[in-house]
Design a protein around this motif. Sequence first.
Motif, PDB file in Angstrom:
ATOM      1  N   VAL A  51      36.192  38.667  24.589  1.00  0.00           N
ATOM      2  CA  VAL A  51      35.356  38.452  23.412  1.00  0.00           C
ATOM      3  C   VAL A  51      35.570  37.038  22.877  1.00  0.00           C
ATOM      4  O   VAL A  51      36.700  36.578  22.747  1.00  0.00           O
ATOM      5  N   ARG A  52      34.485  36.372  22.570  1.00  0.00           N
ATOM      6  CA  ARG A  52      34.502  35.075  21.904  1.00  0.00           C
ATOM      7  C   ARG A  52      33.412  35.115  20.833  1.00  0.00           C
ATOM      8  O   ARG A  52      32.453  35.849  20.940  1.00  0.00           O
ATOM      9  N   ARG A  53      33.573  34.293  19.813  1.00  0.00           N
ATOM     10  CA  ARG A  53      32.548  34.259  18.759  1.00  0.00           C
ATOM     11  C   ARG A  53      31.361  33.444  19.255  1.00  0.00           C
ATOM     12  O   ARG A  53      31.471  32.247  19.534  1.00  0.00           O
ATOM     13  N   GLU A 100      30.816  44.350  17.865  1.00  0.00           N
ATOM     14  CA  GLU A 100      31.961  43.647  18.435  1.00  0.00           C
ATOM     15  C   GLU A 100      32.127  42.271  17.805  1.00  0.00           C
ATOM     16  O   GLU A 100      33.241  41.839  17.487  1.00  0.00           O
ATOM     17  N   GLN A 101      31.015  41.571  17.587  1.00  0.00           N
ATOM     18  CA  GLN A 101      31.075  40.254  16.976  1.00  0.00           C
ATOM     19  C   GLN A 101      31.510  40.321  15.509  1.00  0.00           C
ATOM     20  O   GLN A 101      32.260  39.471  15.030  1.00  0.00           O
ATOM     21  N   TRP A 102      31.045  41.349  14.799  1.00  0.00           N
ATOM     22  CA  TRP A 102      31.459  41.513  13.410  1.00  0.00           C
ATOM     23  C   TRP A 102      32.967  41.764  13.329  1.00  0.00           C
ATOM     24  O   TRP A 102      33.668  41.167  12.516  1.00  0.00           O
ATOM     25  N   ALA A 103      33.461  42.642  14.197  1.00  0.00           N
ATOM     26  CA  ALA A 103      34.896  42.931  14.200  1.00  0.00           C
ATOM     27  C   ALA A 103      35.703  41.662  14.441  1.00  0.00           C
ATOM     28  O   ALA A 103      36.727  41.412  13.778  1.00  0.00           O
ATOM     29  N   PHE A 104      35.249  40.840  15.367  1.00  0.00           N
ATOM     30  CA  PHE A 104      35.951  39.588  15.678  1.00  0.00           C
ATOM     31  C   PHE A 104      35.921  38.654  14.476  1.00  0.00           C
ATOM     32  O   PHE A 104      36.948  38.084  14.081  1.00  0.00           O
ATOM     33  N   ALA A 105      34.746  38.501  13.859  1.00  0.00           N
ATOM     34  CA  ALA A 105      34.617  37.601  12.711  1.00  0.00           C
ATOM     35  C   ALA A 105      35.445  38.088  11.527  1.00  0.00           C
ATOM     36  O   ALA A 105      36.035  37.278  10.795  1.00  0.00           O
ATOM     37  N   THR A 111      36.183  29.019   3.615  1.00  0.00           N
ATOM     38  CA  THR A 111      34.751  29.211   3.380  1.00  0.00           C
ATOM     39  C   THR A 111      33.999  29.486   4.678  1.00  0.00           C
ATOM     40  O   THR A 111      33.131  30.376   4.726  1.00  0.00           O
ATOM     41  N   ALA A 112      34.315  28.743   5.731  1.00  0.00           N
ATOM     42  CA  ALA A 112      33.625  28.943   7.001  1.00  0.00           C
ATOM     43  C   ALA A 112      33.878  30.338   7.560  1.00  0.00           C
ATOM     44  O   ALA A 112      32.953  31.007   8.049  1.00  0.00           O
ATOM     45  N   ALA A 113      35.123  30.806   7.495  1.00  0.00           N
ATOM     46  CA  ALA A 113      35.443  32.136   8.013  1.00  0.00           C
ATOM     47  C   ALA A 113      34.798  33.228   7.169  1.00  0.00           C
ATOM     48  O   ALA A 113      34.305  34.233   7.701  1.00  0.00           O
ATOM     49  N   ALA A 114      34.789  33.047   5.840  1.00  0.00           N
ATOM     50  CA  ALA A 114      34.151  34.028   4.965  1.00  0.00           C
ATOM     51  C   ALA A 114      32.646  34.079   5.212  1.00  0.00           C
ATOM     52  O   ALA A 114      32.035  35.161   5.260  1.00  0.00           O
ATOM     53  N   TRP A 115      32.040  32.918   5.361  1.00  0.00           N
ATOM     54  CA  TRP A 115      30.600  32.840   5.656  1.00  0.00           C
ATOM     55  C   TRP A 115      30.269  33.568   6.955  1.00  0.00           C
ATOM     56  O   TRP A 115      29.312  34.353   7.013  1.00  0.00           O
ATOM     57  N   ASP A 116      31.063  33.351   7.980  1.00  0.00           N
ATOM     58  CA  ASP A 116      30.768  33.945   9.275  1.00  0.00           C
ATOM     59  C   ASP A 116      30.924  35.463   9.243  1.00  0.00           C
ATOM     60  O   ASP A 116      30.113  36.187   9.835  1.00  0.00           O
ATOM     61  N   THR A 122      27.770  37.989  10.166  1.00  0.00           N
ATOM     62  CA  THR A 122      27.798  38.971  11.246  1.00  0.00           C
ATOM     63  C   THR A 122      27.704  40.395  10.736  1.00  0.00           C
ATOM     64  O   THR A 122      27.350  41.301  11.485  1.00  0.00           O
ATOM     65  N   ALA A 123      28.013  40.618   9.453  1.00  0.00           N
ATOM     66  CA  ALA A 123      27.909  41.976   8.896  1.00  0.00           C
ATOM     67  C   ALA A 123      26.479  42.468   8.925  1.00  0.00           C
ATOM     68  O   ALA A 123      26.229  43.678   9.013  1.00  0.00           O
ATOM     69  N   ASP A 124      25.517  41.545   8.856  1.00  0.00           N
ATOM     70  CA  ASP A 124      24.101  41.924   8.876  1.00  0.00           C
ATOM     71  C   ASP A 124      23.534  42.014  10.291  1.00  0.00           C
ATOM     72  O   ASP A 124      22.390  42.402  10.477  1.00  0.00           O
ATOM     73  N   ALA A 125      24.328  41.607  11.284  1.00  0.00           N
ATOM     74  CA  ALA A 125      23.853  41.635  12.665  1.00  0.00           C
ATOM     75  C   ALA A 125      24.114  43.002  13.284  1.00  0.00           C
ATOM     76  O   ALA A 125      24.865  43.827  12.762  1.00  0.00           O
TER      77      ALA A 125
END
Length: 661
Positions: free
Chosen positions: A292-294, A221-226, A205-210, A214-217
């Motif tokens: 890259v870090r989240r 680079e952060q979306w790809a990582f998430a 759930t946490a990974a899906a939420w993140d 990030t898809a809306d941000a």
Amino acid sequence: MSIGITDEHQELAASLRKWATSLGAVEAVRAAEGRVDERFDDIWAAAEEMGVAAIALPEAAGGGGGTVLDEAVALEACAYELVPGGLLGAAIGAIVTGTPGRHGVQVHPGGLVWDGGTAGAADALDGLDLSARHGAPVEGGEIDERVRRTAVTLAAAEASGVARWCLDTAVEYAKVREQFGKPIGSFQAIKHLCAEMLETAEAVTAAAWDAACTADAADDEQWAFAVDVAQAVCFSGAVEVAKACIQVLGGIGFTYEHDAHLYLRRAVSLRALVGSADSAATRLTEAAVGGVRRRVDVDLGGLDEPLRAEARATAERITGLPAAEQRAALVETGYLTPHWPAPYGLAADPVTQVVIDQELARAGVARPDLVIAGWAVPTILQHGTDAQRERFVRPSLLGELTWCQLFSEPGAGSDLASLRMRAERVDGGWRLTGQKVWNSVAERADWGICLARTDPDVPQHQGITYFLVDMRSPGIEVRPLREITGEALFNEVFLDDVFVPDDCVVAEPGDGWRLARTTLANERVAMASARLGKSVERAVDLAGAGLGPVEAARVGHAVALATVCGLLAVRTTLRAIGGHGPGAESSVAKLLGVRSRQSSSELVVELQGDAVAATGAIERDADGLAADVWEMLNTRCLSIAGGTTQILRNVVGERILGLPR
């Protein structure tokens, strides 16, 4: 315990689950068995009327004007009820094309067309997932990366819904199914299995939420990582929870009549559609090596604006002081422990705590670690006398007093109610006699918090008293315990007729058990660091020097798990900011955090091959392999200290999942 944290998202999920239940989705899936021509048109018409697949589209385009996160919340709720008929493909297609409708989506070159068989394609395929109709593969062509990421993001939301149904179903069954005259949920093996399901479901759930956040941000680079974290974690996780559900259900779970296999089929199918978790893990390694870090930026909804200027000015004033004066300044301002009550803190609410943390970090001010004082002093604050607070709190904050904890005994580790140290009433106080063990910093502590039995004739939990023990008292002997690292970080402490005056009893005699479980009502919240943890960062460094594909994937999985541990902390903080108590995330964070630290420290040693067999001196402060081996050995204590993993799973099973004792 779902993707949605806010009240609005929880209401959306509840509404859609109620709607989905009314559709008779599972019945429709069963009725369609063997009928590849069944495209679930009635259910699609209802979903289209509700606008479920178009929630993230602008209203001008015929959508709901929501976000990708809104869509993820909706898909999770619908997957929980196993709604069939192409919602996933339609939602992906709507976001990618900007138009609502019944879309089929191809995510990989030459791969199946997701939900193509319900989107009007003539070549619908009968597959493993009885609730879906995919289309035949289309050869050639390039797949847009945005399509792939959107697909993984929304498929992860469905995986979360599947995992949640499986967890809930298993737990409810374990509460009522009896064997040997007891509910099976009272058996430790079942309790642990359900707790492990919760750990995995929370990670999914946490990974899906993140990924959805990030898809809306705007940060690609952060979306790809998430997305890669979600691909590495969510789909195999959902499969594992689905398998465990069938295991808890036993024979009934293996029957075709029970719905559990339908959810297992959905989970396995989703995993196959998104592609290899190892491929995602390898990409995570490459990204991490590249720096890259989240980094989670939390929207405080403007609540921080009245606080920001003062917090920034205070933090800048502190950082301008000499290093030796900064601790005292943190104490004076209340910034060392802002969640504590005044005058030692600010009784800060969660938003204020986050703002202070952010501004101290921006100014480069590091809070000193209170260590055991962080446990002892809150108890004194809440239950002690004014004289005790005056005597102990401020000196402890300033670092003038060092504390140790005298709780565990050789025969009473996690089971504190079984402790045997006795305290006998004497003129002006008590005489304590017995042995304590696993006491860190006892060799240099000024004071110890100590539990001792003051009344052997009452039930175990009622006869314990909470003492403050001067570690310089006559009759105390501290002996170092050498651990598997070769160092002595712990001690055993022998008390032989040690006098403790009445003014060093906290609360009343017999209150010790209650006090031992004390936390301040206004608990500490904090945002997670972007760092991945000591051993995971070390593994990333080793990957930067070159690893084979198998090892690179293993490092990526370690990166994913460490990232999820951070996300759990973020979700707990967001709940607090929203005025809610901690959810299951905070309860499983220690379990997953221990797994991350232990497995990553072991991985670091494994990555260096047979050189470990010839490692001589093992030192914490050494460089390279010697320090890595020390860390690997030292982290073995994490699943023991503070309550063993097994005991904590019992607690999670009983207090979070509601399983019987």
